[in-house]
Design a protein around this motif. Structure first.
Motif, PDB file in Angstrom:
ATOM      1  N   ASP A 114      40.738  43.432  43.545  1.00 40.11           N
ATOM      2  CA  ASP A 114      39.537  43.024  44.270  1.00 40.11           C
ATOM      3  C   ASP A 114      38.425  43.955  43.800  1.00 40.11           C
ATOM      4  N   LEU A 115      37.595  43.477  42.899  1.00 44.35           N
ATOM      5  CA  LEU A 115      36.546  44.283  42.268  1.00 44.35           C
ATOM      6  C   LEU A 115      35.190  43.797  42.733  1.00 44.35           C
ATOM      7  N   SER A 116      34.353  44.703  43.211  1.00 42.33           N
ATOM      8  CA  SER A 116      33.032  44.333  43.703  1.00 42.33           C
ATOM      9  C   SER A 116      31.963  45.046  42.888  1.00 42.33           C
ATOM     10  N   VAL A 117      31.082  44.266  42.270  1.00 40.84           N
ATOM     11  CA  VAL A 117      29.929  44.816  41.558  1.00 40.84           C
ATOM     12  C   VAL A 117      28.741  44.683  42.493  1.00 40.84           C
ATOM     13  N   VAL A 118      28.087  45.799  42.794  1.00 39.38           N
ATOM     14  CA  VAL A 118      27.024  45.811  43.795  1.00 39.38           C
ATOM     15  C   VAL A 118      25.756  46.430  43.226  1.00 39.38           C
ATOM     16  N   ASP A 119      24.615  46.051  43.818  1.00 40.51           N
ATOM     17  CA  ASP A 119      23.357  46.677  43.388  1.00 40.51           C
ATOM     18  C   ASP A 119      23.026  47.912  44.224  1.00 40.51           C
TER      19      ASP A 119
END
Length: 165
Positions: free
Chosen positions: A29-34
């Motif tokens: 579960d990979l989350s790319v966030v700003d």
């Protein structure tokens, strides 16, 4: 203030790998966030499978773009190298899904899903393994031999639209 282009915190995601357990196991579960959550500091991404699972974490990238097609292309390239065949796939605005079946008996199916939040503040990739009926779920060592760390690393780069990853 200058922000790094990549900051991460990784942990282990628990896998339900018992033979009598559920027919699918969440692998990543990979989350790319700003904007990174407050509790996430700079660090490195653990791409290896440990005793309990693969990885989960938040990764900084600003701005975030819709990377669904790149995520699926990366998974397809991995599948071609590791004996998996695409059985279903779709890319829509802000979402992508791909199902990969093992070319060998007992290898199960991998499902890769990508979503982009409506405000483009979060891109997320999930990787799930679905075992064949009547087969035991793979052990962490078997997941390593299947090449899952490479898939996870490639999907993280793809979710950030990093063309070279």
């Amino acid at each position: 203030m200058r922000r790094s282009t990549f900051a991460a915190r990784a942990g282990l995601a628990a896998l339900a790998l018992a033979a009598c357990g559920p027919s699918s196991s969440s692998l990543a579960d990979l989350s790319v966030v700003d904007v990174l959550p407050k509790e996430v500091g700079p660090g490195g991404f653990q791409s290896t499978i440990a005793d309990a699972g693969i990885a989960t974490g938040y990764f900084f990238k600003a701005p975030i773009f819709d990377c669904g097609a790149i995520v699926l292309d990366s998974a397809r390239a991995w599948a071609g190298r590791h004996g998996y065949t695409e059985t279903d796939g779709a890319v829509t605005p802000r979402a992508a899904d791909l199902t990969l079946a093992a070319d060998r008996a007992g290898g199960g199916t991998l499902v890769v899903r990508y979503t982009l939040a409506s405000d483009a503040s979060l891109g997320r990739v999930w990787i799930q393994h679905e075992q064949d009926p009547g087969m035991a779920a793979p052990t962490p060592q078997e997941l390593v031999s299947m090449g899952l760390p490479e898939l996870v690393q490639g999907e993280l780069a793809a979710a950030r639209c990093d063309m070279g990853g």
